[in-house]
Design a protein around this motif. Structure first.
Motif, PDB file in Angstrom:
ATOM      1  N   MET A  99      47.455  39.971  51.537  1.00  0.00           N
ATOM      2  CA  MET A  99      46.771  40.299  50.291  1.00  0.00           C
ATOM      3  C   MET A  99      45.768  39.188  50.049  1.00  0.00           C
ATOM      4  N   THR A 100      44.528  39.564  49.795  1.00  0.00           N
ATOM      5  CA  THR A 100      43.485  38.569  49.598  1.00  0.00           C
ATOM      6  C   THR A 100      43.831  37.670  48.414  1.00  0.00           C
ATOM      7  N   ARG A 101      43.192  36.524  48.385  1.00  0.00           N
ATOM      8  CA  ARG A 101      43.367  35.615  47.250  1.00  0.00           C
ATOM      9  C   ARG A 101      43.114  36.406  45.974  1.00  0.00           C
ATOM     10  N   PRO A 102      43.997  36.283  44.993  1.00  0.00           N
ATOM     11  CA  PRO A 102      43.815  37.062  43.771  1.00  0.00           C
ATOM     12  C   PRO A 102      42.614  36.565  42.960  1.00  0.00           C
ATOM     13  N   ILE A 103      42.081  37.469  42.180  1.00  0.00           N
ATOM     14  CA  ILE A 103      41.074  37.078  41.197  1.00  0.00           C
ATOM     15  C   ILE A 103      41.630  37.444  39.831  1.00  0.00           C
ATOM     16  N   ALA A 104      41.196  36.745  38.820  1.00  0.00           N
ATOM     17  CA  ALA A 104      41.590  37.047  37.442  1.00  0.00           C
ATOM     18  C   ALA A 104      40.358  36.869  36.577  1.00  0.00           C
TER      19      ALA A 104
ATOM     20  N   VAL B   9      48.432  30.948  36.738  1.00  0.00           N
ATOM     21  CA  VAL B   9      47.167  31.266  36.075  1.00  0.00           C
ATOM     22  C   VAL B   9      46.680  30.054  35.294  1.00  0.00           C
ATOM     23  N   GLY B  10      45.395  29.743  35.447  1.00  0.00           N
ATOM     24  CA  GLY B  10      44.787  28.643  34.703  1.00  0.00           C
ATOM     25  C   GLY B  10      44.628  29.004  33.235  1.00  0.00           C
ATOM     26  N   GLU B  11      43.923  28.171  32.515  1.00  0.00           N
ATOM     27  CA  GLU B  11      43.721  28.404  31.083  1.00  0.00           C
ATOM     28  C   GLU B  11      42.883  29.656  30.849  1.00  0.00           C
ATOM     29  N   TYR B  12      43.305  30.433  29.860  1.00  0.00           N
ATOM     30  CA  TYR B  12      42.550  31.613  29.453  1.00  0.00           C
ATOM     31  C   TYR B  12      42.828  31.886  27.987  1.00  0.00           C
ATOM     32  N   ASP B  13      42.044  32.769  27.396  1.00  0.00           N
ATOM     33  CA  ASP B  13      42.176  33.104  25.979  1.00  0.00           C
ATOM     34  C   ASP B  13      43.233  34.190  25.818  1.00  0.00           C
ATOM     35  N   HIS B  14      44.383  33.832  25.280  1.00  0.00           N
ATOM     36  CA  HIS B  14      45.512  34.761  25.122  1.00  0.00           C
ATOM     37  C   HIS B  14      45.247  35.852  24.081  1.00  0.00           C
ATOM     38  N   ASN B  15      44.108  35.786  23.404  1.00  0.00           N
ATOM     39  CA  ASN B  15      43.754  36.818  22.426  1.00  0.00           C
ATOM     40  C   ASN B  15      43.039  38.002  23.069  1.00  0.00           C
ATOM     41  N   TYR B  16      42.768  37.914  24.369  1.00  0.00           N
ATOM     42  CA  TYR B  16      42.067  38.976  25.081  1.00  0.00           C
ATOM     43  C   TYR B  16      42.877  39.423  26.294  1.00  0.00           C
ATOM     44  N   GLU B  17      42.633  40.644  26.726  1.00  0.00           N
ATOM     45  CA  GLU B  17      43.273  41.190  27.909  1.00  0.00           C
ATOM     46  C   GLU B  17      42.902  40.358  29.145  1.00  0.00           C
ATOM     47  N   LEU B  18      43.871  40.168  30.033  1.00  0.00           N
ATOM     48  CA  LEU B  18      43.664  39.446  31.287  1.00  0.00           C
ATOM     49  C   LEU B  18      43.893  40.419  32.430  1.00  0.00           C
ATOM     50  N   ILE B  19      42.948  40.478  33.368  1.00  0.00           N
ATOM     51  CA  ILE B  19      43.060  41.346  34.535  1.00  0.00           C
ATOM     52  C   ILE B  19      43.331  40.466  35.754  1.00  0.00           C
ATOM     53  N   ILE B  20      44.358  40.830  36.528  1.00  0.00           N
ATOM     54  CA  ILE B  20      44.685  40.147  37.780  1.00  0.00           C
ATOM     55  C   ILE B  20      44.561  41.183  38.884  1.00  0.00           C
ATOM     56  N   ASP B  21      43.782  40.855  39.916  1.00  0.00           N
ATOM     57  CA  ASP B  21      43.425  41.846  40.930  1.00  0.00           C
ATOM     58  C   ASP B  21      43.566  41.277  42.341  1.00  0.00           C
ATOM     59  N   PRO B  22      44.765  41.389  42.949  1.00  0.00           N
ATOM     60  CA  PRO B  22      44.883  41.030  44.365  1.00  0.00           C
ATOM     61  C   PRO B  22      44.681  42.278  45.220  1.00  0.00           C
ATOM     62  N   LEU B  23      43.822  42.204  46.228  1.00  0.00           N
ATOM     63  CA  LEU B  23      43.535  43.341  47.097  1.00  0.00           C
ATOM     64  C   LEU B  23      44.509  43.327  48.258  1.00  0.00           C
ATOM     65  N   LEU B  24      45.199  44.437  48.451  1.00  0.00           N
ATOM     66  CA  LEU B  24      46.093  44.567  49.595  1.00  0.00           C
ATOM     67  C   LEU B  24      45.239  44.961  50.783  1.00  0.00           C
ATOM     68  N   GLY B  25      45.150  44.088  51.770  1.00  0.00           N
ATOM     69  CA  GLY B  25      44.361  44.378  52.966  1.00  0.00           C
ATOM     70  C   GLY B  25      45.224  44.174  54.191  1.00  0.00           C
ATOM     71  N   SER B  26      45.497  45.244  54.909  1.00  0.00           N
ATOM     72  CA  SER B  26      46.381  45.145  56.060  1.00  0.00           C
ATOM     73  C   SER B  26      45.647  44.497  57.225  1.00  0.00           C
ATOM     74  N   THR B  27      46.281  43.517  57.847  1.00  0.00           N
ATOM     75  CA  THR B  27      45.698  42.895  59.038  1.00  0.00           C
ATOM     76  C   THR B  27      46.290  43.487  60.291  1.00  0.00           C
ATOM     77  N   TYR B  28      47.324  44.307  60.158  1.00  0.00           N
ATOM     78  CA  TYR B  28      47.906  44.987  61.296  1.00  0.00           C
ATOM     79  C   TYR B  28      48.454  46.319  60.835  1.00  0.00           C
ATOM     80  N   VAL B  29      47.950  47.394  61.388  1.00  0.00           N
ATOM     81  CA  VAL B  29      48.482  48.710  61.096  1.00  0.00           C
ATOM     82  C   VAL B  29      48.618  49.416  62.429  1.00  0.00           C
TER      83      VAL B  29
END
Length: 128
Positions: free
Chosen positions: A71-76, A103-123
């Motif tokens: 899974m690629t490095r997550p983004i938030a 997770v680093g510092e963020y504003d807890h008054n707003y929605e936070l999106i965390i998006d790790p991409l599942l990328g298969s290196t062997y199928v």
């Protein structure tokens, strides 16, 4: 035949939704933390793996009997006043078969999106 590109899996943790979304030939697993939700509660357990590790690129590598899956490095990020704010994030291995996020510092008054991409290196393989 009807096809979908996004599937909601509900809220597996209080205030944190999980959905799967098609992204090219890969699948994105998107966590959506509502304002005030505790993202440290995210604990994703994976069965059928031999081990897991975070590599030098920040990707989560799952070792299975059929090869590695990564899974690629997550983004938030947060959208605040119409502006996308990137948030520092990394995988945290919780035990031999589960992971969460640091997770680093963020504003807890707003929605936070965390998006790790599942990328298969062997199928493939010749067994079921």
């Amino acid at each position: 035949m009807t096809t979908f590109n996004k599937l909601s899996l509900g809220d597996p943790w209080p205030g944190i939704g999980l959905s799967l979304q098609a992204h090219g030939k890969n699948i994105e697993k998107i966590f959506t933390a509502s304002p005030g939700a505790d993202v440290s509660k995210i604990n994703v357990q994976i069965s059928g793996i031999n081990s897991m590790m975070v590599n030098n690129n920040g990707s989560l590598v799952l070792n299975t009997a059929l090869g590695n899956v990564s899974m690629t490095r997550p983004i938030a990020y947060q959208i605040i006043d119409g502006v996308k704010q990137n948030i520092t994030i990394s995988y945290t291995i919780l035990d031999t078969n589960s992971y969460g996020f640091s997770v680093g510092e963020y504003d807890h008054n707003y929605e936070l999106i965390i998006d790790p991409l599942l990328g298969s290196t062997y199928v493939g393989g010749n067994s079921s």
